[in-house]
Design a protein around this motif. Structure first.
Motif, PDB file in Angstrom:
ATOM      1  N   THR A   1      -1.538  -0.891  -0.433  1.00 21.41           N
ATOM      2  CA  THR A   1      -2.245   0.098  -1.246  1.00 21.41           C
ATOM      3  C   THR A   1      -2.989   1.055  -0.326  1.00 21.41           C
ATOM      4  OG1 THR A   1      -2.542  -1.601  -2.910  1.00 21.41           O
ATOM      5  CG2 THR A   1      -3.872   0.399  -3.153  1.00 21.41           C
ATOM      6  N   PRO A   2      -2.667   2.339  -0.386  1.00 19.78           N
ATOM      7  CA  PRO A   2      -3.370   3.275   0.506  1.00 19.78           C
ATOM      8  C   PRO A   2      -4.823   3.448   0.100  1.00 19.78           C
ATOM      9  CG  PRO A   2      -1.867   4.448  -0.967  1.00 19.78           C
ATOM     10  CD  PRO A   2      -1.683   2.988  -1.248  1.00 19.78           C
ATOM     11  N   GLY A   3      -5.622   3.950   1.028  1.00 26.91           N
ATOM     12  CA  GLY A   3      -7.018   4.241   0.719  1.00 26.91           C
ATOM     13  C   GLY A   3      -7.110   5.342  -0.326  1.00 26.91           C
ATOM     14  N   ALA A   4      -8.297   5.469  -0.945  1.00 29.51           N
ATOM     15  CA  ALA A   4      -8.471   6.450  -2.017  1.00 29.51           C
ATOM     16  C   ALA A   4      -8.228   7.867  -1.511  1.00 29.51           C
ATOM     17  CB  ALA A   4      -9.880   6.324  -2.600  1.00 29.51           C
ATOM     18  N   LYS A   5      -8.657   8.134  -0.280  1.00 29.79           N
ATOM     19  CA  LYS A   5      -8.373   9.455   0.290  1.00 29.79           C
ATOM     20  C   LYS A   5      -7.927   9.272   1.741  1.00 29.79           C
ATOM     21  CE  LYS A   5     -13.084  10.712   1.703  1.00 29.79           C
ATOM     22  NZ  LYS A   5     -13.695   9.383   1.586  1.00 29.79           N
TER      23      LYS A   5
ATOM     24  N   PRO B   1      -6.273   1.422   4.339  1.00 31.48           N
ATOM     25  CA  PRO B   1      -5.346   0.839   3.362  1.00 31.48           C
ATOM     26  C   PRO B   1      -5.602  -0.663   3.207  1.00 31.48           C
ATOM     27  CG  PRO B   1      -4.231   1.221   5.444  1.00 31.48           C
ATOM     28  CD  PRO B   1      -5.624   1.735   5.615  1.00 31.48           C
ATOM     29  N   SER B   2      -4.912  -1.279   2.237  1.00 31.65           N
ATOM     30  CA  SER B   2      -5.230  -2.662   1.864  1.00 31.65           C
ATOM     31  C   SER B   2      -4.964  -3.678   2.985  1.00 31.65           C
ATOM     32  CB  SER B   2      -4.449  -3.049   0.610  1.00 31.65           C
ATOM     33  OG  SER B   2      -3.057  -2.908   0.826  1.00 31.65           O
ATOM     34  N   ASP B   3      -4.080  -3.360   3.934  1.00 29.77           N
ATOM     35  CA  ASP B   3      -3.793  -4.349   4.989  1.00 29.77           C
ATOM     36  C   ASP B   3      -4.528  -4.046   6.296  1.00 29.77           C
ATOM     37  OD1 ASP B   3      -2.364  -2.111   5.700  1.00 29.77           O
ATOM     38  OD2 ASP B   3      -0.522  -3.196   6.231  1.00 29.77           O
ATOM     39  N   ALA B   4      -5.542  -3.174   6.235  1.00 29.09           N
ATOM     40  CA  ALA B   4      -6.280  -2.829   7.461  1.00 29.09           C
ATOM     41  C   ALA B   4      -7.327  -3.889   7.782  1.00 29.09           C
ATOM     42  CB  ALA B   4      -6.958  -1.478   7.290  1.00 29.09           C
ATOM     43  N   ILE B   5      -7.584  -4.057   9.062  1.00 23.29           N
ATOM     44  CA  ILE B   5      -8.715  -4.862   9.527  1.00 23.29           C
ATOM     45  C   ILE B   5      -9.871  -3.884   9.716  1.00 23.29           C
ATOM     46  CG2 ILE B   5      -9.595  -6.265  11.440  1.00 23.29           C
ATOM     47  CD1 ILE B   5      -6.597  -7.083  11.905  1.00 23.29           C
TER      48      ILE B   5
END
Ligand code: MG
Length: 266
Positions: free
Chosen positions: A52-56, A61-65
């Motif tokens: 899931t990408p970030g809102a902007k 995104p959802s898989d980021a640390i």
């Protein structure tokens, strides 16, 4: 004959277009794609993992640390400079700031191939020049430096400007914003490979500086060094990310990374 095939293809496309609810899930009778183990439109090829990408743009995104979310430096170590006592950097107002002389910041997490987003601001009113003006650095694997500097109108050497692979490649263009404004690096890094002490694949880096490409899968020729070329020294497949303390005040925010695992993950 050519006309016949063109008509045939057009009719096929029309047939598909007329069945909008027909999901074509792939084929098992198509040729193999050159250099791959998969067929064209292979029915058995794993579907891409959903992220899931970030809102902007610029949001994680959802898989980021998340390495810094504006609140604390719990993802970072501060080993201290040359044997001096460890000293953390300062956190306030959603950013953190270098405490000059405190030494580098180093992530607890280690990374190999990675995508990195990091934002930094140079402080207005800095009247120093050259490498003394807002110097810091993104130290990938704690040794390959993408330079951080206040290069807005500064006459320093090309391969030491902001966005440079320090001492090796200048940024293709200077896309820095004015002091007081936030800059963003989006970096894609391919880690080197070693067999024993021998380098068998060098590192490569792609860098977007405020959305402007300044390195396109550029080969890195050694660890960061000043006035010399240093040879590669074998290191781990994953190493921490560092931020350089170069005795200047620089602010950072919104830092996140993704470990890159390649195509066809299950
Ligand atoms: Mg630096």
């Amino acid at each position: 004959m050519k006309k016949f095939f063109a008509t045939f293809l057009a009719l096929g496309a029309l047939a598909l277009a007329q069945k909008p609810n027909t999901a074509v899930t792939g084929y098992t009778d198509t040729p193999e794609i050159p250099g791959q183990k998969w067929r064209v439109h292979d029915a058995t090829r794993p579907k891409p993992v959903v992220v899931t990408p970030g809102a902007k743009l610029g949001d994680p995104p959802s898989d980021a640390i998340i390495l810094f979310d504006g609140k604390d430096l719990s993802q970072w170590d501060f080993p201290g400079k040359r044997g001096k006592a460890p000293k953390p950097w300062k956190v306030e107002n959603g950013y953190f700031e270098i405490v000059p002389g405190a030494g580098d910041a180093v992530t607890k997490e280690k990374f190999g191939d990675m995508q990195l987003h990091i934002e930094y601001m140079q402080l207005p009113g800095n009247t120093k020049l050259g490498q003394n003006r807002g110097n810091s650095g993104v130290l990938i694997m704690n040794r390959y430096e993408i330079q951080v500097l206040d290069s807005y109108g500064d006459p320093t050497y090309a391969d030491g400007q902001a966005g440079a692979i320090y001492g090796q490649w200048p940024p293709m263009v200077n896309a820095i914003r004015k002091p007081g404004e936030w800059n963003a690096y989006d970096i894609v890094f391919e880690a080197p490979k070693f067999e024993g002490e021998k380098l068998v694949k060098p590192p490569f880096v792609t860098v977007f500086f405020n959305g402007v490409m300044v390195h396109n899968r550029q080969e890195i020729t050694g660890p960061m060094a000043h006035r010399v070329n240093l040879p590669f020294k074998a290191h781990g497949a994953e190493e921490p990310l560092g931020l350089q303390d170069h005795n200047e005040f620089v602010r950072f925010r919104n830092i996140w990374a993704r470990k890159l695992k390649g195509y066809d993950r299950k």
